[in-house]
Design an enzyme around this catalytic site. Structure first.
Site, PDB file in Angstrom:
ATOM      1  N   LYS A 173      12.382   3.746   5.632  1.00  0.00           N
ATOM      2  CA  LYS A 173      12.895   3.730   4.256  1.00  0.00           C
ATOM      3  C   LYS A 173      12.415   5.017   3.597  1.00  0.00           C
ATOM      4  O   LYS A 173      11.249   5.147   3.201  1.00  0.00           O
ATOM      5  CB  LYS A 173      12.357   2.477   3.548  1.00  0.00           C
ATOM      6  CG  LYS A 173      12.191   2.579   2.049  1.00  0.00           C
ATOM      7  CD  LYS A 173      13.496   2.523   1.316  1.00  0.00           C
ATOM      8  CE  LYS A 173      13.288   2.696  -0.178  1.00  0.00           C
ATOM      9  NZ  LYS A 173      13.275   4.116  -0.585  1.00  0.00           N
ATOM     10  N   GLU A 176      -1.322   4.703   2.706  1.00  0.00           N
ATOM     11  CA  GLU A 176      -1.786   6.070   2.414  1.00  0.00           C
ATOM     12  C   GLU A 176      -1.348   6.370   0.988  1.00  0.00           C
ATOM     13  O   GLU A 176      -0.159   6.592   0.737  1.00  0.00           O
ATOM     14  CB  GLU A 176      -1.138   7.076   3.376  1.00  0.00           C
ATOM     15  CG  GLU A 176      -1.522   6.887   4.832  1.00  0.00           C
ATOM     16  CD  GLU A 176      -2.945   7.336   5.132  1.00  0.00           C
ATOM     17  OE1 GLU A 176      -3.572   7.995   4.288  1.00  0.00           O
ATOM     18  OE2 GLU A 176      -3.427   7.004   6.226  1.00  0.00           O
ATOM     19  N   CYS A 179      -0.742  14.744  -1.915  1.00  0.00           N
ATOM     20  CA  CYS A 179      -1.682  13.654  -2.169  1.00  0.00           C
ATOM     21  C   CYS A 179      -3.110  14.176  -2.255  1.00  0.00           C
ATOM     22  O   CYS A 179      -3.925  13.632  -2.973  1.00  0.00           O
ATOM     23  CB  CYS A 179      -1.556  12.590  -1.084  1.00  0.00           C
ATOM     24  SG  CYS A 179      -1.689  13.250   0.574  1.00  0.00           S
ATOM     25  N   GLU A 202      -3.649  10.657 -11.346  1.00  0.00           N
ATOM     26  CA  GLU A 202      -3.008  11.668 -10.520  1.00  0.00           C
ATOM     27  C   GLU A 202      -1.850  12.284 -11.317  1.00  0.00           C
ATOM     28  O   GLU A 202      -1.000  11.553 -11.820  1.00  0.00           O
ATOM     29  CB  GLU A 202      -2.465  10.961  -9.282  1.00  0.00           C
ATOM     30  CG  GLU A 202      -1.998  11.857  -8.188  1.00  0.00           C
ATOM     31  CD  GLU A 202      -1.485  11.054  -6.993  1.00  0.00           C
ATOM     32  OE1 GLU A 202      -0.874   9.990  -7.199  1.00  0.00           O
ATOM     33  OE2 GLU A 202      -1.681  11.520  -5.861  1.00  0.00           O
TER      34      GLU A 202
HETATM   35  P1  NAD Z   1       6.224   5.910  -4.644  1.00  0.00           P
HETATM   36  O1  NAD Z   1       5.093   4.963  -4.470  1.00  0.00           O
HETATM   37  O2  NAD Z   1       6.986   5.889  -5.888  1.00  0.00           O
HETATM   38  O3  NAD Z   1       7.301   5.710  -3.474  1.00  0.00           O
HETATM   39  C1  NAD Z   1       6.929   5.757  -2.106  1.00  0.00           C
HETATM   40  C2  NAD Z   1       7.948   4.963  -1.308  1.00  0.00           C
HETATM   41  O4  NAD Z   1       7.801   3.578  -1.627  1.00  0.00           O
HETATM   42  C3  NAD Z   1       9.396   5.302  -1.617  1.00  0.00           C
HETATM   43  O5  NAD Z   1      10.150   5.285  -0.430  1.00  0.00           O
HETATM   44  C4  NAD Z   1       9.820   4.166  -2.533  1.00  0.00           C
HETATM   45  O6  NAD Z   1      11.202   3.932  -2.505  1.00  0.00           O
HETATM   46  C5  NAD Z   1       9.049   3.015  -1.940  1.00  0.00           C
HETATM   47  N1  NAD Z   1       8.808   1.879  -2.840  1.00  0.00           N
HETATM   48  C6  NAD Z   1       8.791   1.857  -4.195  1.00  0.00           C
HETATM   49  N2  NAD Z   1       8.514   0.608  -4.635  1.00  0.00           N
HETATM   50  C7  NAD Z   1       8.320  -0.157  -3.545  1.00  0.00           C
HETATM   51  C8  NAD Z   1       8.000  -1.524  -3.349  1.00  0.00           C
HETATM   52  N3  NAD Z   1       7.805  -2.356  -4.365  1.00  0.00           N
HETATM   53  N4  NAD Z   1       7.857  -1.978  -2.083  1.00  0.00           N
HETATM   54  C9  NAD Z   1       8.042  -1.153  -1.039  1.00  0.00           C
HETATM   55  N5  NAD Z   1       8.379   0.147  -1.158  1.00  0.00           N
HETATM   56  C10 NAD Z   1       8.503   0.652  -2.405  1.00  0.00           C
HETATM   57  O7  NAD Z   1       5.587   7.340  -4.343  1.00  0.00           O
HETATM   58  P2  NAD Z   1       6.291   8.749  -4.513  1.00  0.00           P
HETATM   59  O8  NAD Z   1       6.396   9.045  -5.972  1.00  0.00           O
HETATM   60  O9  NAD Z   1       7.498   8.823  -3.654  1.00  0.00           O
HETATM   61  O10 NAD Z   1       5.197   9.711  -3.846  1.00  0.00           O
HETATM   62  C11 NAD Z   1       4.112  10.212  -4.524  1.00  0.00           C
HETATM   63  C12 NAD Z   1       2.870   9.405  -4.231  1.00  0.00           C
HETATM   64  O11 NAD Z   1       2.625   9.350  -2.829  1.00  0.00           O
HETATM   65  C13 NAD Z   1       1.633  10.031  -4.833  1.00  0.00           C
HETATM   66  O12 NAD Z   1       0.822   9.034  -5.409  1.00  0.00           O
HETATM   67  C14 NAD Z   1       0.936  10.654  -3.632  1.00  0.00           C
HETATM   68  O13 NAD Z   1      -0.443  10.822  -3.785  1.00  0.00           O
HETATM   69  C15 NAD Z   1       1.261   9.660  -2.561  1.00  0.00           C
HETATM   70  N6  NAD Z   1       1.112  10.268  -1.235  1.00  0.00           N
HETATM   71  C16 NAD Z   1       0.050   9.896  -0.441  1.00  0.00           C
HETATM   72  C17 NAD Z   1      -0.144  10.504   0.795  1.00  0.00           C
HETATM   73  C18 NAD Z   1      -1.310  10.136   1.683  1.00  0.00           C
HETATM   74  O14 NAD Z   1      -1.278  10.471   2.864  1.00  0.00           O
HETATM   75  N7  NAD Z   1      -2.326   9.481   1.182  1.00  0.00           N
HETATM   76  C19 NAD Z   1       0.754  11.490   1.233  1.00  0.00           C
HETATM   77  C20 NAD Z   1       1.794  11.849   0.394  1.00  0.00           C
HETATM   78  C21 NAD Z   1       1.973  11.230  -0.828  1.00  0.00           C
END
Ligand code: NAD
Length: 482
Positions: free
Chosen positions: A175, A250, A284, A385
């Site tokens: 996804k 993550e 991240c 963040e």
């Molecule tokens: P997000 O949490 O908004 O979305 C991430 C994914 O989750 C997307 O595919 C989204 O469609 C999906 N999603 C949203 N709601 C959901 C739900 N209720 N159930 C299941 N899936 C759902 O994050 P984003 O804005 O796309 O990315 C930025 C975030 O990701 C930042 O907080 C960043 O720190 C984090 N990040 C972490 C790492 C790591 O390795 N720790 C790496 C990259 C990004």
């Protein structure tokens, strides 16, 4: 406009309700393609396709060596098509071509690492206290894996899930983020080309709240690997708990870069500036808090400002560009609000802080590198963040105070320590609560090295050899030989 459909059992198809949504190019500042808006019925079809591929046909017959061979061919295909993949990725997320080329090299390295790992996991013959019994373990794949990825580095982060998952013999439903749904299709093309059987990889695009819970809660999904923000990560964890499914989460960070007076200050300034302004802060592990010793604060700030000022902002396709646009409008607005919050809380806006409107940038979503000083740990800009090019500067007087401030957040993803004193470095490494600590460097990663978060930055680890074992389960076997 180009249309990107769902990908299920090796076939491209529209969503069951034929719904589509637009995806934007953040440099152009407008839509360039339409993407299928999957729903629960599509999730069901994709998970069933993955389950069929897991249980019948050629995939379960493949040996670990053969799975490794497929991953090795895929790594080569990624190398051969790196430019196409890099350009596909930046069209949606606005990251610079230089960064994306680097990410494609590291994506291929991830695939190669797990290609070599697939046949290294052995069961054991166990010395149970019984005569005439053969007792041993087998390590078996789990089944269908839900791989949910964010928008900032979609393919690289997906590869960290896909490679160990299929290396262990599982099948995957991906996804992608609704903001960066399209680059996965270039990857799918390569997966098909090198000969992975249909159904081993399926892609369901759509909205997180619509597709995410339906996917995680599907009874045939056996494990969830999620990368994203804390809020949706928590929701994913709750969904997984309903079916007692293992998760890897993550999540986000508010990582400190800690600079001591004895550090090589030029190297530290480069590391700190690159750590928060590189990738336009949309990583991240962004070092979004600078903890600097009070005695060098002014001199060090001058270096950071000089570095911020010298960074070329502009078209992500220009090889000289170091800061591209913010990846999507909601994120752009979130960062601007975050900057406003910093001003209202009483921090000093030391540098930047503005949206950039330059005719050369067209309608792109640009924000200046931004530095706040006089920040205290109680402020929102020290705790949350930004996921953008915003640095919060806090000064400290002693090593103990540096540790206390570093750990005074709900996150624990990464940290940087800048000092020439080995004892001090090792003490900081021990005391800082973070999944990764870099000393006199920042943002280094390699497929051999685990990544993951302490505290609310996540659960479990990705990358590294053990990650492939986490996509397997042990079966204990007792054979009565009498
Ligand atoms: P997000 O949490 O908004 O979305 C991430 C994914 O989750 C997307 O595919 C989204 O469609 C999906 N999603 C949203 N709601 C959901 C739900 N209720 N159930 C299941 N899936 C759902 O994050 P984003 O804005 O796309 O990315 C930025 C975030 O990701 C930042 O907080 C960043 O720190 C984090 N990040 C972490 C790492 C790591 O390795 N720790 C790496 C990259 C990004």
């Amino acid at each position: 406009m180009t249309r990107f459909p769902l990908y299920i059992a090796g076939k491209y198809q529209s969503a069951a309700n034929d719904a589509w949504f637009e995806t934007d190019d953040p440099f152009v500042g407008g839509p360039w393609a339409e993407v299928a808006r999957g729903c629960a019925a599509d999730v069901d079809a994709a998970v069933k396709a993955a389950h069929t591929a897991f249980t019948s046909g050629p995939w379960p017959m493949k040996t670990a060596v053969e799975r490794g061979e497929l991953l090795r061919h895929l790594a080569q295909a990624v190398d051969d098509n790196a430019e196409t993949l890099a350009r596909a990725e930046l069209r949606d997320n606005g990251k610079t071509i230089t960064e994306m080329r680097g990410q494609m090299r590291s994506l291929a390295a991830v695939l190669r690492f797990y290609a070599g790992a697939t046949d290294k996991f052995l069961g054991e013959v166990l010395p149970a206290d019984e005569n005439d019994f053969l007792t041993y373990t087998r390590y078996e794949p789990l089944g269908v894996i839900a791989a949910i990825v964010p928008w900032n580095s979609p393919l690289r982060l997906f590869a960290m899930k896909f490679a160990p998952a299929v290396g262990a013999g599982n099948t995957v439903v991906c996804k992608p983020s609704e903001y960066t749904s399209t680059s996965i299709y270039e990857f799918v093309r390569l997966v098909e080309k090198v000969g992975f059987p249909p159904g081993v990889l399926n892609v369901i695009t759509g909205m997180g709240a619509e597709v995410g819970p339906a996917l995680i809660e599907h009874p045939l999904v056996r494990k969830v690997s999620f990368t994203g923000g804390v809020e949706s990560g928590t929701s994913a964890y709750v969904s997984a708990a309903k079916g007692l499914k293992p998760v890897v989460l993550e999540l986000g960070g508010k990582s400190p870069n800690i600079v001591f007076p004895d550090a090589d200050l030029d190297a530290a300034a480069n590391g700190v500036a690159a750590g928060v302004f590189g990738s336009t802060g949309q990583t991240c592990v962004a070092g979004s808090r600078l903890l600097v010793h009070a005695s060098i604060r002014e001199a060090f700030l001058e270096k950071i400002v000089a570095s911020a000022r010298s960074r070329k902002i502009g078209n992500p396709l220009d090889e000289k560009t170091e800061i591209g646009p913010i990846a999507n409008r909601p994120q752009f607005e979130r960062i601007l609000k975050f900057i406003e919050a910093g001003k209202k809380e009483g921090a000093t806006l030391y540098y930047g802080g503005n949206e950039l409107r330059d005719p050369a940038f067209g309608r792109g979503l640009f924000i200046e590198p931004t530095i706040f000083t006089d920040v205290t740990s109680a402020m929102r800009i020290a705790q949350e963040e930004a996921f953008g090019p915003v640095l919060s500067v806090i000064s400290f007087e002693s090593d103990e105070e540096a540790v206390q401030i570093a750990n005074d957040v709900r996150f624990g993803l990464a940290a940087g320590v800048w000092t020439k004193d080995l004892k001090r470095a090792l003490t900081m490494v021990k005391k800082i609560q973070a999944g990764t600590v870099w000393v006199n460097t920042y943002r280094k990663n390699a497929p051999q090295v685990p990544v993951g978060g302490y505290k609310q930055s996540g659960l479990g680890r990705e990358s590294g050899l053990h990650a492939i074992r986490d996509y397997m389960q042990a079966k204990s076997v007792w054979i009565n030989l009498t």
